[in-house]
Scaffold this active site. Structure first.
Site, PDB file in Angstrom:
ATOM      1  CB  CYS A  17       0.639   7.423  -7.240  1.00  0.00           C
ATOM      2  SG  CYS A  17       2.316   7.867  -6.735  1.00  0.00           S
ATOM      3  CB  CYS A  19       2.552   4.542  -5.931  1.00  0.00           C
ATOM      4  SG  CYS A  19       2.181   6.020  -4.955  1.00  0.00           S
TER       5      CYS A  19
END
Length: 429
Positions: free
Chosen positions: A44, A47
Protein backbone atom coordinates in the site's frame (compact mmCIF):
# COMPACT_ATOMS: atom_id res chain seq x y z
CA UNK A 1 7.89 -4.59 24.88
CA UNK A 2 10.16 -7.58 24.11
CA UNK A 3 11.65 -7.79 20.62
CA UNK A 4 10.02 -11.20 20.21
CA UNK A 5 6.63 -9.47 20.22
CA UNK A 6 7.34 -7.73 16.93
CA UNK A 7 6.06 -9.18 13.66
CA UNK A 8 9.50 -8.54 12.11
CA UNK A 9 12.56 -6.47 13.03
CA UNK A 10 11.07 -2.98 13.16
CA UNK A 11 12.61 -0.27 10.98
CA UNK A 12 11.11 2.41 13.24
CA UNK A 13 11.57 2.13 17.00
CA UNK A 14 9.07 4.96 17.54
CA UNK A 15 6.29 3.01 15.77
CA UNK A 16 6.79 -0.73 16.44
CA UNK A 17 5.22 -3.31 14.13
CA UNK A 18 3.25 -5.71 16.37
CA UNK A 19 1.96 -9.25 16.14
CA UNK A 20 -1.73 -9.81 16.95
CA UNK A 21 -0.72 -11.31 20.31
CA UNK A 22 1.35 -8.27 21.23
CA UNK A 23 -1.49 -5.98 20.17
CA UNK A 24 -3.95 -7.90 22.38
CA UNK A 25 -1.62 -7.55 25.37
CA UNK A 26 -1.12 -3.85 24.68
CA UNK A 27 -4.87 -3.17 24.48
CA UNK A 28 -5.54 -5.18 27.64
CA UNK A 29 -3.42 -2.80 29.74
CA UNK A 30 -5.38 -0.30 31.82
CA UNK A 31 -4.33 3.08 33.11
CA UNK A 32 -1.77 3.50 30.33
CA UNK A 33 -1.58 6.19 27.60
CA UNK A 34 -4.00 5.81 24.68
CA UNK A 35 -2.98 3.68 21.70
CA UNK A 36 -3.00 4.76 18.04
CA UNK A 37 -2.96 1.71 15.77
CA UNK A 38 -1.95 1.96 12.11
CA UNK A 39 -3.33 -0.91 10.02
CA UNK A 40 -1.18 -1.08 6.90
CA UNK A 41 0.35 -3.39 4.26
CA UNK A 42 3.70 -3.37 2.42
CA UNK A 43 2.03 -3.09 -1.00
CA UNK A 44 0.00 0.00 0.00
CA UNK A 45 1.76 3.16 -1.24
CA UNK A 46 -0.42 5.43 0.90
CA UNK A 47 0.61 3.37 3.94
CA UNK A 48 4.28 3.86 3.09
CA UNK A 49 3.71 7.59 2.63
CA UNK A 50 2.00 7.67 6.02
CA UNK A 51 4.97 6.13 7.86
CA UNK A 52 7.05 9.33 8.30
CA UNK A 53 3.95 11.22 9.47
CA UNK A 54 3.34 8.61 12.18
CA UNK A 55 7.00 8.63 13.18
CA UNK A 56 6.94 12.38 13.62
CA UNK A 57 3.63 12.22 15.49
CA UNK A 58 4.91 9.52 17.85
CA UNK A 59 8.02 11.59 18.56
CA UNK A 60 6.01 14.76 19.14
CA UNK A 61 3.59 13.04 21.54
CA UNK A 62 6.51 12.33 23.91
CA UNK A 63 4.94 9.31 25.59
CA UNK A 64 1.40 10.70 25.88
CA UNK A 65 0.28 8.38 23.08
CA UNK A 66 1.57 4.95 22.08
CA UNK A 67 1.72 4.67 18.28
CA UNK A 68 1.97 1.15 16.84
CA UNK A 69 1.22 -0.58 13.56
CA UNK A 70 0.10 -4.00 12.35
CA UNK A 71 0.63 -5.54 8.92
CA UNK A 72 -2.76 -6.62 7.55
CA UNK A 73 -1.12 -8.64 4.77
CA UNK A 74 0.81 -10.73 7.30
CA UNK A 75 -2.20 -10.92 9.65
CA UNK A 76 -5.41 -10.91 7.55
CA UNK A 77 -7.38 -12.41 10.43
CA UNK A 78 -6.95 -9.17 12.37
CA UNK A 79 -8.15 -7.11 9.39
CA UNK A 80 -11.23 -9.31 9.11
CA UNK A 81 -11.96 -9.21 12.85
CA UNK A 82 -11.66 -5.40 12.90
CA UNK A 83 -13.76 -5.01 9.73
CA UNK A 84 -10.97 -3.22 7.87
CA UNK A 85 -12.35 -2.07 4.52
CA UNK A 86 -9.49 0.14 3.35
CA UNK A 87 -5.96 1.03 4.41
CA UNK A 88 -4.19 2.86 5.81
CA UNK A 89 -6.66 2.76 8.68
CA UNK A 90 -5.94 4.49 11.99
CA UNK A 91 -7.77 3.26 15.09
CA UNK A 92 -7.59 5.13 18.39
CA UNK A 93 -7.98 3.17 21.65
CA UNK A 94 -8.12 4.07 25.34
CA UNK A 95 -8.15 1.37 28.01
CA UNK A 96 -8.77 -1.21 25.30
CA UNK A 97 -11.88 0.52 23.98
CA UNK A 98 -12.03 1.84 20.44
CA UNK A 99 -12.69 5.58 20.39
CA UNK A 100 -12.57 6.35 16.68
CA UNK A 101 -11.13 5.27 13.35
CA UNK A 102 -9.88 7.26 10.37
CA UNK A 103 -9.13 5.91 6.89
CA UNK A 104 -6.72 7.27 4.30
CA UNK A 105 -3.46 9.18 4.18
CA UNK A 106 -3.37 12.06 6.67
CA UNK A 107 -1.09 15.04 7.11
CA UNK A 108 0.54 15.74 10.47
CA UNK A 109 -1.94 18.53 11.24
CA UNK A 110 -4.94 16.45 10.17
CA UNK A 111 -3.79 13.61 12.41
CA UNK A 112 -3.17 15.97 15.33
CA UNK A 113 -6.62 17.56 15.02
CA UNK A 114 -8.34 14.17 14.79
CA UNK A 115 -6.57 12.72 17.85
CA UNK A 116 -7.18 15.89 19.89
CA UNK A 117 -10.87 15.74 18.98
CA UNK A 118 -11.25 12.34 20.63
CA UNK A 119 -8.98 12.70 23.67
CA UNK A 120 -9.40 14.92 26.73
CA UNK A 121 -5.98 16.57 26.52
CA UNK A 122 -3.71 17.35 23.56
CA UNK A 123 -1.02 14.69 23.13
CA UNK A 124 1.37 16.77 21.03
CA UNK A 125 3.76 19.14 22.75
CA UNK A 126 3.99 22.23 20.54
CA UNK A 127 7.47 22.93 21.92
CA UNK A 128 8.81 19.51 20.86
CA UNK A 129 11.28 19.54 17.93
CA UNK A 130 9.15 17.01 16.05
CA UNK A 131 6.18 19.38 16.17
CA UNK A 132 7.94 22.10 14.27
CA UNK A 133 8.15 21.99 10.48
CA UNK A 134 11.37 20.40 9.30
CA UNK A 135 12.61 23.30 7.18
CA UNK A 136 15.88 23.03 5.29
CA UNK A 137 18.93 24.10 7.27
CA UNK A 138 20.99 26.73 5.48
CA UNK A 139 19.35 26.37 2.08
CA UNK A 140 20.39 24.13 -0.81
CA UNK A 141 23.51 22.10 0.04
CA UNK A 142 23.85 24.22 3.19
CA UNK A 143 25.49 26.90 1.08
CA UNK A 144 28.42 24.57 0.36
CA UNK A 145 29.23 24.48 -3.35
CA UNK A 146 31.64 21.58 -2.87
CA UNK A 147 28.74 19.46 -1.50
CA UNK A 148 26.65 20.55 -4.47
CA UNK A 149 29.35 19.47 -6.95
CA UNK A 150 29.92 16.15 -5.16
CA UNK A 151 26.21 15.21 -5.22
CA UNK A 152 25.83 16.29 -8.84
CA UNK A 153 28.83 14.26 -10.00
CA UNK A 154 27.63 11.19 -8.13
CA UNK A 155 24.05 11.31 -9.40
CA UNK A 156 25.19 12.02 -12.98
CA UNK A 157 27.44 8.94 -12.80
CA UNK A 158 24.49 6.85 -11.63
CA UNK A 159 22.32 8.23 -14.44
CA UNK A 160 24.96 7.42 -17.04
CA UNK A 161 25.23 3.88 -15.65
CA UNK A 162 21.44 3.43 -15.92
CA UNK A 163 21.04 3.02 -12.16
CA UNK A 164 18.19 5.50 -11.67
CA UNK A 165 14.84 3.73 -11.77
CA UNK A 166 11.33 4.96 -12.48
CA UNK A 167 9.25 3.56 -9.61
CA UNK A 168 6.58 5.92 -8.34
CA UNK A 169 7.73 6.12 -4.72
CA UNK A 170 11.21 6.52 -3.21
CA UNK A 171 13.10 3.21 -3.31
CA UNK A 172 16.77 2.41 -2.77
CA UNK A 173 18.58 -0.92 -2.98
CA UNK A 174 22.36 -1.44 -2.87
CA UNK A 175 23.53 0.66 -5.84
CA UNK A 176 20.37 1.85 -7.59
CA UNK A 177 17.14 3.66 -6.82
CA UNK A 178 14.58 6.24 -7.79
CA UNK A 179 15.57 9.90 -8.46
CA UNK A 180 15.71 11.47 -5.00
CA UNK A 181 17.14 8.27 -3.52
CA UNK A 182 19.89 8.20 -6.11
CA UNK A 183 20.95 11.66 -4.99
CA UNK A 184 21.40 10.72 -1.31
CA UNK A 185 21.46 6.89 -1.45
CA UNK A 186 18.57 6.57 0.94
CA UNK A 187 14.82 6.14 0.44
CA UNK A 188 13.57 8.60 3.08
CA UNK A 189 12.54 12.10 1.86
CA UNK A 190 13.43 13.35 5.33
CA UNK A 191 16.99 12.03 4.92
CA UNK A 192 16.99 13.66 1.47
CA UNK A 193 16.18 17.01 3.11
CA UNK A 194 18.82 16.61 5.83
CA UNK A 195 21.61 15.52 3.50
CA UNK A 196 20.98 18.12 0.79
CA UNK A 197 19.36 21.09 2.57
CA UNK A 198 16.60 20.87 -0.08
CA UNK A 199 12.92 20.62 0.82
CA UNK A 200 11.47 17.13 1.32
CA UNK A 201 8.68 18.00 -1.13
CA UNK A 202 11.31 18.45 -3.85
CA UNK A 203 12.17 14.76 -3.45
CA UNK A 204 8.66 13.87 -4.61
CA UNK A 205 8.86 16.46 -7.42
CA UNK A 206 11.93 14.66 -8.77
CA UNK A 207 9.91 11.45 -9.03
CA UNK A 208 6.98 13.17 -10.71
CA UNK A 209 9.12 14.75 -13.42
CA UNK A 210 11.18 11.54 -13.88
CA UNK A 211 14.65 13.04 -13.34
CA UNK A 212 16.65 10.07 -14.62
CA UNK A 213 19.06 11.29 -17.28
CA UNK A 214 22.41 13.05 -16.81
CA UNK A 215 21.31 16.13 -18.85
CA UNK A 216 18.14 16.42 -16.73
CA UNK A 217 20.18 16.45 -13.52
CA UNK A 218 22.60 19.05 -14.87
CA UNK A 219 19.70 21.32 -15.86
CA UNK A 220 18.14 20.94 -12.43
CA UNK A 221 21.38 21.71 -10.61
CA UNK A 222 21.85 24.82 -12.76
CA UNK A 223 18.68 26.10 -11.05
CA UNK A 224 19.94 25.03 -7.62
CA UNK A 225 22.87 27.20 -6.58
CA UNK A 226 24.34 26.52 -3.15
CA UNK A 227 22.22 28.25 -0.52
CA UNK A 228 19.07 28.39 -2.69
CA UNK A 229 15.69 28.25 -0.95
CA UNK A 230 13.49 25.45 -2.28
CA UNK A 231 10.52 25.78 0.05
CA UNK A 232 7.20 26.05 -1.77
CA UNK A 233 8.51 24.48 -4.97
CA UNK A 234 5.88 21.68 -5.10
CA UNK A 235 2.78 23.94 -5.25
CA UNK A 236 4.58 26.15 -7.78
CA UNK A 237 5.21 23.13 -10.00
CA UNK A 238 1.56 22.08 -9.78
CA UNK A 239 0.44 25.64 -10.45
CA UNK A 240 2.31 25.50 -13.76
CA UNK A 241 1.24 21.98 -14.70
CA UNK A 242 -2.44 22.35 -13.81
CA UNK A 243 -2.47 25.76 -15.51
CA UNK A 244 -0.67 24.56 -18.66
CA UNK A 245 -2.77 25.75 -21.62
CA UNK A 246 -1.09 23.16 -23.85
CA UNK A 247 -3.18 20.56 -21.99
CA UNK A 248 -6.89 20.49 -22.82
CA UNK A 249 -7.93 20.29 -19.18
CA UNK A 250 -11.64 21.12 -19.78
CA UNK A 251 -12.00 18.21 -22.19
CA UNK A 252 -10.13 15.78 -19.96
CA UNK A 253 -11.78 16.72 -16.67
CA UNK A 254 -15.28 17.82 -17.59
CA UNK A 255 -16.98 21.10 -16.53
CA UNK A 256 -17.31 20.46 -12.78
CA UNK A 257 -13.74 19.24 -12.22
CA UNK A 258 -12.32 21.94 -14.46
CA UNK A 259 -14.10 24.60 -12.38
CA UNK A 260 -12.42 23.13 -9.28
CA UNK A 261 -9.08 23.23 -11.10
CA UNK A 262 -9.46 26.91 -11.94
CA UNK A 263 -10.51 27.76 -8.38
CA UNK A 264 -7.47 25.95 -6.98
CA UNK A 265 -5.16 27.79 -9.39
CA UNK A 266 -6.58 31.12 -8.22
CA UNK A 267 -6.34 30.37 -4.50
CA UNK A 268 -2.89 28.81 -4.79
CA UNK A 269 -1.58 31.81 -6.71
CA UNK A 270 -2.94 34.16 -4.04
CA UNK A 271 -1.37 31.98 -1.34
CA UNK A 272 2.04 32.02 -3.04
CA UNK A 273 1.84 35.78 -3.57
CA UNK A 274 1.56 36.31 0.18
CA UNK A 275 -2.19 36.95 0.16
CA UNK A 276 -3.45 33.81 1.91
CA UNK A 277 -7.10 32.98 1.23
CA UNK A 278 -9.44 32.63 4.18
CA UNK A 279 -9.65 29.15 5.73
CA UNK A 280 -13.29 29.10 4.68
CA UNK A 281 -12.21 29.52 1.03
CA UNK A 282 -9.94 26.49 1.25
CA UNK A 283 -12.64 24.52 3.06
CA UNK A 284 -15.20 25.34 0.37
CA UNK A 285 -12.77 24.28 -2.36
CA UNK A 286 -11.95 21.04 -0.54
CA UNK A 287 -15.68 20.30 -0.30
CA UNK A 288 -16.11 20.92 -4.02
CA UNK A 289 -13.18 18.60 -4.74
CA UNK A 290 -14.57 15.86 -2.50
CA UNK A 291 -17.93 16.20 -4.29
CA UNK A 292 -16.15 15.15 -7.50
CA UNK A 293 -15.39 11.75 -5.99
CA UNK A 294 -17.31 9.11 -7.89
CA UNK A 295 -16.25 5.45 -8.19
CA UNK A 296 -18.18 4.95 -11.45
CA UNK A 297 -15.92 3.59 -14.24
CA UNK A 298 -16.69 6.59 -16.44
CA UNK A 299 -15.57 9.01 -13.71
CA UNK A 300 -12.13 7.68 -12.78
CA UNK A 301 -10.22 10.79 -13.93
CA UNK A 302 -12.50 13.24 -12.10
CA UNK A 303 -12.50 10.94 -9.06
CA UNK A 304 -8.69 10.90 -8.86
CA UNK A 305 -8.49 14.64 -9.56
CA UNK A 306 -10.98 15.38 -6.77
CA UNK A 307 -8.94 13.34 -4.32
CA UNK A 308 -5.76 15.19 -5.31
CA UNK A 309 -7.23 18.69 -5.02
CA UNK A 310 -8.87 17.93 -1.66
CA UNK A 311 -5.38 17.12 -0.32
CA UNK A 312 -4.03 20.37 -1.81
CA UNK A 313 -6.59 22.64 -0.17
CA UNK A 314 -4.61 24.23 1.38
CA UNK A 315 -1.21 22.97 0.12
CA UNK A 316 0.61 20.83 2.72
CA UNK A 317 3.84 21.86 4.44
CA UNK A 318 7.09 21.10 2.62
CA UNK A 319 7.94 18.20 4.94
CA UNK A 320 4.47 16.63 4.78
CA UNK A 321 4.31 13.10 3.36
CA UNK A 322 1.00 14.00 1.68
CA UNK A 323 3.12 15.33 -1.18
CA UNK A 324 4.03 11.72 -1.92
CA UNK A 325 0.37 10.82 -2.47
CA UNK A 326 -0.30 14.01 -4.45
CA UNK A 327 2.67 13.78 -6.84
CA UNK A 328 3.69 10.12 -6.93
CA UNK A 329 0.21 8.64 -6.87
CA UNK A 330 -2.59 11.01 -7.95
CA UNK A 331 -0.38 13.21 -10.13
CA UNK A 332 1.31 10.32 -11.91
CA UNK A 333 -2.00 8.50 -12.38
CA UNK A 334 -3.52 11.66 -13.85
CA UNK A 335 -0.55 12.11 -16.19
CA UNK A 336 -0.88 8.53 -17.46
CA UNK A 337 -4.65 8.91 -17.82
CA UNK A 338 -4.18 12.03 -19.95
CA UNK A 339 -1.89 10.05 -22.25
CA UNK A 340 -4.46 7.27 -22.55
CA UNK A 341 -7.15 9.81 -23.38
CA UNK A 342 -4.90 11.27 -26.07
CA UNK A 343 -4.57 7.75 -27.48
CA UNK A 344 -8.35 7.61 -27.84
CA UNK A 345 -9.33 5.46 -24.86
CA UNK A 346 -12.80 6.17 -23.58
CA UNK A 347 -13.65 6.96 -19.95
CA UNK A 348 -15.17 3.48 -19.63
CA UNK A 349 -11.99 1.86 -20.92
CA UNK A 350 -9.97 3.88 -18.41
CA UNK A 351 -12.26 2.52 -15.69
CA UNK A 352 -11.45 -1.12 -16.51
CA UNK A 353 -10.13 -1.91 -13.02
CA UNK A 354 -13.26 -0.43 -11.43
CA UNK A 355 -15.43 -2.65 -13.65
CA UNK A 356 -13.50 -5.74 -12.55
CA UNK A 357 -13.59 -4.77 -8.87
CA UNK A 358 -17.36 -4.21 -8.97
CA UNK A 359 -17.99 -7.50 -10.78
CA UNK A 360 -16.00 -9.58 -8.28
CA UNK A 361 -17.19 -7.66 -5.19
CA UNK A 362 -20.83 -8.15 -6.11
CA UNK A 363 -20.31 -11.91 -6.38
CA UNK A 364 -17.70 -12.44 -3.69
CA UNK A 365 -17.89 -9.78 -0.96
CA UNK A 366 -15.62 -11.81 1.38
CA UNK A 367 -12.81 -13.54 -0.59
CA UNK A 368 -11.21 -14.83 2.65
CA UNK A 369 -14.15 -17.21 3.11
CA UNK A 370 -13.73 -18.81 -0.32
CA UNK A 371 -11.47 -21.70 -1.27
CA UNK A 372 -8.89 -21.35 -4.02
CA UNK A 373 -11.00 -23.67 -6.22
CA UNK A 374 -14.04 -21.41 -5.77
CA UNK A 375 -11.99 -18.31 -6.60
CA UNK A 376 -10.61 -19.97 -9.74
CA UNK A 377 -14.11 -20.90 -10.83
CA UNK A 378 -15.17 -17.27 -10.35
CA UNK A 379 -12.21 -16.05 -12.41
CA UNK A 380 -13.10 -18.52 -15.18
CA UNK A 381 -16.68 -17.26 -15.12
CA UNK A 382 -15.52 -13.66 -15.40
CA UNK A 383 -13.39 -14.48 -18.44
CA UNK A 384 -16.28 -16.33 -20.09
CA UNK A 385 -18.76 -13.49 -19.51
CA UNK A 386 -16.42 -10.63 -20.40
CA UNK A 387 -14.40 -11.91 -23.36
CA UNK A 388 -14.94 -8.76 -25.45
CA UNK A 389 -13.92 -6.49 -22.56
CA UNK A 390 -10.76 -8.52 -21.86
CA UNK A 391 -9.70 -8.60 -25.52
CA UNK A 392 -10.20 -4.83 -25.88
CA UNK A 393 -8.30 -4.16 -22.65
CA UNK A 394 -5.38 -6.36 -23.66
CA UNK A 395 -5.16 -4.58 -27.02
CA UNK A 396 -5.29 -1.18 -25.30
CA UNK A 397 -2.59 -2.11 -22.79
CA UNK A 398 -0.34 -3.57 -25.49
CA UNK A 399 -0.61 -0.38 -27.51
CA UNK A 400 -0.16 1.76 -24.39
CA UNK A 401 2.98 -0.16 -23.44
CA UNK A 402 4.39 0.22 -26.95
CA UNK A 403 3.70 3.96 -27.17
CA UNK A 404 4.22 5.07 -23.56
CA UNK A 405 7.93 5.95 -23.68
CA UNK A 406 7.56 8.08 -26.80
CA UNK A 407 4.42 9.81 -25.51
CA UNK A 408 5.53 10.49 -21.95
CA UNK A 409 9.08 11.70 -22.73
CA UNK A 410 7.99 15.15 -24.00
CA UNK A 411 5.59 15.52 -21.08
CA UNK A 412 8.36 14.79 -18.58
CA UNK A 413 10.61 17.22 -20.43
CA UNK A 414 7.95 19.93 -20.14
CA UNK A 415 7.45 19.12 -16.44
CA UNK A 416 11.20 19.43 -15.86
CA UNK A 417 11.16 22.84 -17.52
CA UNK A 418 8.23 23.84 -15.28
CA UNK A 419 10.08 22.66 -12.17
CA UNK A 420 13.20 24.60 -13.18
CA UNK A 421 11.07 27.68 -13.78
CA UNK A 422 9.50 27.23 -10.33
CA UNK A 423 12.93 26.94 -8.69
CA UNK A 424 14.14 30.08 -10.43
CA UNK A 425 10.99 31.97 -9.45
CA UNK A 426 11.70 31.21 -5.78
CA UNK A 427 15.25 32.56 -6.12
CA UNK A 428 13.93 35.75 -7.74
CA UNK A 429 11.71 36.22 -4.69
Amino acid sequence: MPASDLARPSTDAAVPDLTPQALDRLLSERGQPPVLLDLWAPWCQSCLAMAPVLHRFASASQGKLRVVKLDTQAHPQVAKAMDVRSIPLLVLFRDGRELARLAGLQSFEQLRAWVDEHLDDPVVDASAPAFRSLVPLGGAFYGDDSLRRFLLERVVAMAQAGHIDGDRFPLWSVDRGTPSCALVRHESPQVFARVTGLSAALAYCLHFIAARSAPAWRELFDALPAGADTRGVAPRLLLRWMGDEAIDWPAHLGPAADAVRRDWLRLCDEWLQGEPPLPTDWAALASSAIALRDPAPSRVIADNFGQMVSRLSPPPADDDAVWGAVLCMSGTYLLLSLIQREMGLTDEELGYEVVIHRWFSSRCPDPSSWTEAQMQALRDRFQAENTELLVAHEANMTRFSQELDARIAPKHERLRAQLIDALREIQRG
